[in-house]
Design a protein around this motif. Structure first.
Motif, PDB file in Angstrom:
ATOM      1  N   MET A   1       0.833  -1.206   0.000  1.00 41.54           N
ATOM      2  CA  MET A   1       0.000   0.000   0.000  1.00 41.54           C
ATOM      3  C   MET A   1       0.866   1.254   0.000  1.00 41.54           C
ATOM      4  O   MET A   1       0.564   2.222  -0.689  1.00 41.54           O
ATOM      5  CB  MET A   1      -0.928   0.014   1.211  1.00 41.54           C
ATOM      6  N   ILE A   2       1.926   1.249   0.785  1.00 43.04           N
ATOM      7  CA  ILE A   2       2.786   2.433   0.869  1.00 43.04           C
ATOM      8  C   ILE A   2       3.551   2.655  -0.434  1.00 43.04           C
ATOM      9  O   ILE A   2       3.696   3.790  -0.892  1.00 43.04           O
ATOM     10  CB  ILE A   2       3.754   2.313   2.062  1.00 43.04           C
ATOM     11  N   THR A   3       4.047   1.586  -1.051  1.00 44.63           N
ATOM     12  CA  THR A   3       4.865   1.730  -2.257  1.00 44.63           C
ATOM     13  C   THR A   3       4.083   1.605  -3.550  1.00 44.63           C
ATOM     14  O   THR A   3       4.651   1.789  -4.622  1.00 44.63           O
ATOM     15  CB  THR A   3       5.987   0.675  -2.259  1.00 44.63           C
ATOM     16  N   CYS A   4       2.802   1.281  -3.448  1.00 47.27           N
ATOM     17  CA  CYS A   4       1.953   1.132  -4.636  1.00 47.27           C
ATOM     18  C   CYS A   4       2.527   0.053  -5.561  1.00 47.27           C
ATOM     19  O   CYS A   4       2.530   0.201  -6.777  1.00 47.27           O
ATOM     20  CB  CYS A   4       1.843   2.473  -5.352  1.00 47.27           C
ATOM     21  N   SER A   5       3.027  -1.039  -4.968  1.00 48.22           N
ATOM     22  CA  SER A   5       3.728  -2.053  -5.748  1.00 48.22           C
ATOM     23  C   SER A   5       2.977  -3.368  -5.880  1.00 48.22           C
ATOM     24  O   SER A   5       3.416  -4.225  -6.634  1.00 48.22           O
ATOM     25  CB  SER A   5       5.099  -2.312  -5.121  1.00 48.22           C
ATOM     26  N   THR A   6       1.884  -3.538  -5.188  1.00 45.91           N
ATOM     27  CA  THR A   6       1.101  -4.763  -5.302  1.00 45.91           C
ATOM     28  C   THR A   6      -0.293  -4.401  -5.798  1.00 45.91           C
ATOM     29  O   THR A   6      -0.682  -3.223  -5.774  1.00 45.91           O
ATOM     30  CB  THR A   6       0.979  -5.475  -3.942  1.00 45.91           C
ATOM     31  N   LEU A   7      -1.038  -5.398  -6.238  1.00 48.01           N
ATOM     32  CA  LEU A   7      -2.379  -5.119  -6.737  1.00 48.01           C
ATOM     33  C   LEU A   7      -3.267  -4.464  -5.673  1.00 48.01           C
ATOM     34  O   LEU A   7      -3.879  -3.426  -5.949  1.00 48.01           O
ATOM     35  CB  LEU A   7      -3.021  -6.393  -7.279  1.00 48.01           C
ATOM     36  N   PRO A   8      -3.311  -5.007  -4.432  1.00 50.21           N
ATOM     37  CA  PRO A   8      -4.094  -4.305  -3.403  1.00 50.21           C
ATOM     38  C   PRO A   8      -3.529  -2.911  -3.108  1.00 50.21           C
ATOM     39  O   PRO A   8      -4.275  -1.967  -2.872  1.00 50.21           O
ATOM     40  CB  PRO A   8      -4.001  -5.199  -2.170  1.00 50.21           C
ATOM     41  N   GLY A   9      -2.202  -2.787  -3.144  1.00 51.20           N
ATOM     42  CA  GLY A   9      -1.584  -1.485  -2.896  1.00 51.20           C
ATOM     43  C   GLY A   9      -1.940  -0.467  -3.953  1.00 51.20           C
ATOM     44  O   GLY A   9      -2.210   0.700  -3.657  1.00 51.20           O
ATOM     45  N   LYS A  10      -1.962  -0.906  -5.203  1.00 51.29           N
ATOM     46  CA  LYS A  10      -2.345  -0.002  -6.289  1.00 51.29           C
ATOM     47  C   LYS A  10      -3.801   0.437  -6.145  1.00 51.29           C
ATOM     48  O   LYS A  10      -4.134   1.589  -6.416  1.00 51.29           O
ATOM     49  CB  LYS A  10      -2.123  -0.673  -7.639  1.00 51.29           C
ATOM     50  N   ALA A  11      -4.645  -0.506  -5.710  1.00 49.46           N
ATOM     51  CA  ALA A  11      -6.058  -0.166  -5.509  1.00 49.46           C
ATOM     52  C   ALA A  11      -6.208   0.880  -4.412  1.00 49.46           C
ATOM     53  O   ALA A  11      -6.973   1.837  -4.553  1.00 49.46           O
ATOM     54  CB  ALA A  11      -6.856  -1.424  -5.163  1.00 49.46           C
ATOM     55  N   VAL A  12      -5.475   0.720  -3.313  1.00 52.19           N
ATOM     56  CA  VAL A  12      -5.540   1.701  -2.220  1.00 52.19           C
ATOM     57  C   VAL A  12      -5.014   3.051  -2.697  1.00 52.19           C
ATOM     58  O   VAL A  12      -5.623   4.085  -2.432  1.00 52.19           O
ATOM     59  CB  VAL A  12      -4.761   1.208  -0.977  1.00 52.19           C
ATOM     60  N   CYS A  13      -3.897   3.036  -3.415  1.00 51.54           N
ATOM     61  CA  CYS A  13      -3.341   4.299  -3.919  1.00 51.54           C
ATOM     62  C   CYS A  13      -4.355   5.031  -4.788  1.00 51.54           C
ATOM     63  O   CYS A  13      -4.543   6.234  -4.649  1.00 51.54           O
ATOM     64  CB  CYS A  13      -2.082   4.042  -4.735  1.00 51.54           C
ATOM     65  N   ARG A  14      -5.001   4.301  -5.670  1.00 48.99           N
ATOM     66  CA  ARG A  14      -5.924   4.929  -6.610  1.00 48.99           C
ATOM     67  C   ARG A  14      -7.250   5.300  -5.948  1.00 48.99           C
ATOM     68  O   ARG A  14      -7.733   6.412  -6.089  1.00 48.99           O
ATOM     69  CB  ARG A  14      -6.185   3.976  -7.782  1.00 48.99           C
ATOM     70  N   LEU A  15      -7.838   4.368  -5.209  1.00 47.87           N
ATOM     71  CA  LEU A  15      -9.190   4.589  -4.687  1.00 47.87           C
ATOM     72  C   LEU A  15      -9.222   5.398  -3.401  1.00 47.87           C
ATOM     73  O   LEU A  15     -10.084   6.256  -3.233  1.00 47.87           O
ATOM     74  CB  LEU A  15      -9.879   3.239  -4.463  1.00 47.87           C
ATOM     75  N   ALA A  16      -8.316   5.138  -2.484  1.00 58.19           N
ATOM     76  CA  ALA A  16      -8.354   5.836  -1.193  1.00 58.19           C
ATOM     77  C   ALA A  16      -7.558   7.135  -1.215  1.00 58.19           C
ATOM     78  O   ALA A  16      -7.956   8.121  -0.611  1.00 58.19           O
ATOM     79  CB  ALA A  16      -7.827   4.916  -0.092  1.00 58.19           C
ATOM     80  N   TRP A  17      -6.411   7.117  -1.900  1.00 63.03           N
ATOM     81  CA  TRP A  17      -5.539   8.288  -1.859  1.00 63.03           C
ATOM     82  C   TRP A  17      -5.593   9.113  -3.135  1.00 63.03           C
ATOM     83  O   TRP A  17      -4.966  10.173  -3.219  1.00 63.03           O
ATOM     84  CB  TRP A  17      -4.102   7.865  -1.599  1.00 63.03           C
ATOM     85  N   ALA A  18      -6.289   8.634  -4.167  1.00 63.48           N
ATOM     86  CA  ALA A  18      -6.416   9.320  -5.463  1.00 63.48           C
ATOM     87  C   ALA A  18      -5.057   9.645  -6.068  1.00 63.48           C
ATOM     88  O   ALA A  18      -4.835  10.740  -6.581  1.00 63.48           O
ATOM     89  CB  ALA A  18      -7.267  10.580  -5.319  1.00 63.48           C
ATOM     90  N   MET A  19      -4.141   8.684  -5.987  1.00 64.06           N
ATOM     91  CA  MET A  19      -2.808   8.856  -6.562  1.00 64.06           C
ATOM     92  C   MET A  19      -2.454   7.659  -7.417  1.00 64.06           C
ATOM     93  O   MET A  19      -2.802   6.529  -7.081  1.00 64.06           O
ATOM     94  CB  MET A  19      -1.741   8.959  -5.466  1.00 64.06           C
ATOM     95  N   GLY A  20      -1.742   7.918  -8.511  1.00 58.59           N
ATOM     96  CA  GLY A  20      -1.175   6.853  -9.316  1.00 58.59           C
ATOM     97  C   GLY A  20       0.222   6.532  -8.802  1.00 58.59           C
ATOM     98  O   GLY A  20       0.718   7.165  -7.863  1.00 58.59           O
ATOM     99  N   PRO A  21       0.889   5.556  -9.415  1.00 59.12           N
ATOM    100  CA  PRO A  21       2.231   5.181  -8.966  1.00 59.12           C
ATOM    101  C   PRO A  21       3.248   6.329  -9.002  1.00 59.12           C
ATOM    102  O   PRO A  21       4.038   6.492  -8.080  1.00 59.12           O
ATOM    103  CB  PRO A  21       2.630   4.061  -9.934  1.00 59.12           C
ATOM    104  N   ALA A  22       3.221   7.150 -10.037  1.00 56.51           N
ATOM    105  CA  ALA A  22       4.181   8.259 -10.134  1.00 56.51           C
ATOM    106  C   ALA A  22       3.932   9.294  -9.034  1.00 56.51           C
ATOM    107  O   ALA A  22       4.877   9.789  -8.407  1.00 56.51           O
ATOM    108  CB  ALA A  22       4.095   8.915 -11.501  1.00 56.51           C
ATOM    109  N   GLU A  23       2.669   9.606  -8.802  1.00 55.30           N
ATOM    110  CA  GLU A  23       2.339  10.562  -7.741  1.00 55.30           C
ATOM    111  C   GLU A  23       2.714  10.002  -6.371  1.00 55.30           C
ATOM    112  O   GLU A  23       3.200  10.729  -5.510  1.00 55.30           O
ATOM    113  CB  GLU A  23       0.849  10.880  -7.760  1.00 55.30           C
ATOM    114  N   ASN A  24       2.519   8.701  -6.202  1.00 57.93           N
ATOM    115  CA  ASN A  24       2.870   8.065  -4.943  1.00 57.93           C
ATOM    116  C   ASN A  24       4.378   8.120  -4.701  1.00 57.93           C
ATOM    117  O   ASN A  24       4.832   8.429  -3.602  1.00 57.93           O
ATOM    118  CB  ASN A  24       2.379   6.617  -4.930  1.00 57.93           C
TER     119      ASN A  24
END
Length: 72
Positions: A24-47
């Protein structure tokens, strides 16, 4: 269950939780990417940008790093 097995089981459970959190912190796993996008409204680059600002000592909280919040 003997003591060794209980300790081993606890470490395995802790490792699984850490993997989920790290993803979730690094946006490196499928659940982490979902949290980054849905909860934090950030993509991998923004993260990555937010993490680098947060860990660099810049006095900006990560929630402020969202797109547009610091002059992009």
């Amino acid at each position: 269950m003997n003591r060794y097995k209980r300790i081993e089981s606890a470490y395995r459970a802790l490792g699984e939780e850490a993997t989920l959190y790290d993803g979730m912190i690094t946006c490196s796993t499928l659940p982490g990417k979902a949290v980054c996008r849905l909860a934090w409204a950030m993509g991998p680059a923004e993260n990555r940008d937010c993490l680098s600002r947060t860990l660099s000592g810049t006095p900006v909280a990560c929630f402020i790093c969202r797109k547009g919040a610091y002059g992009r």
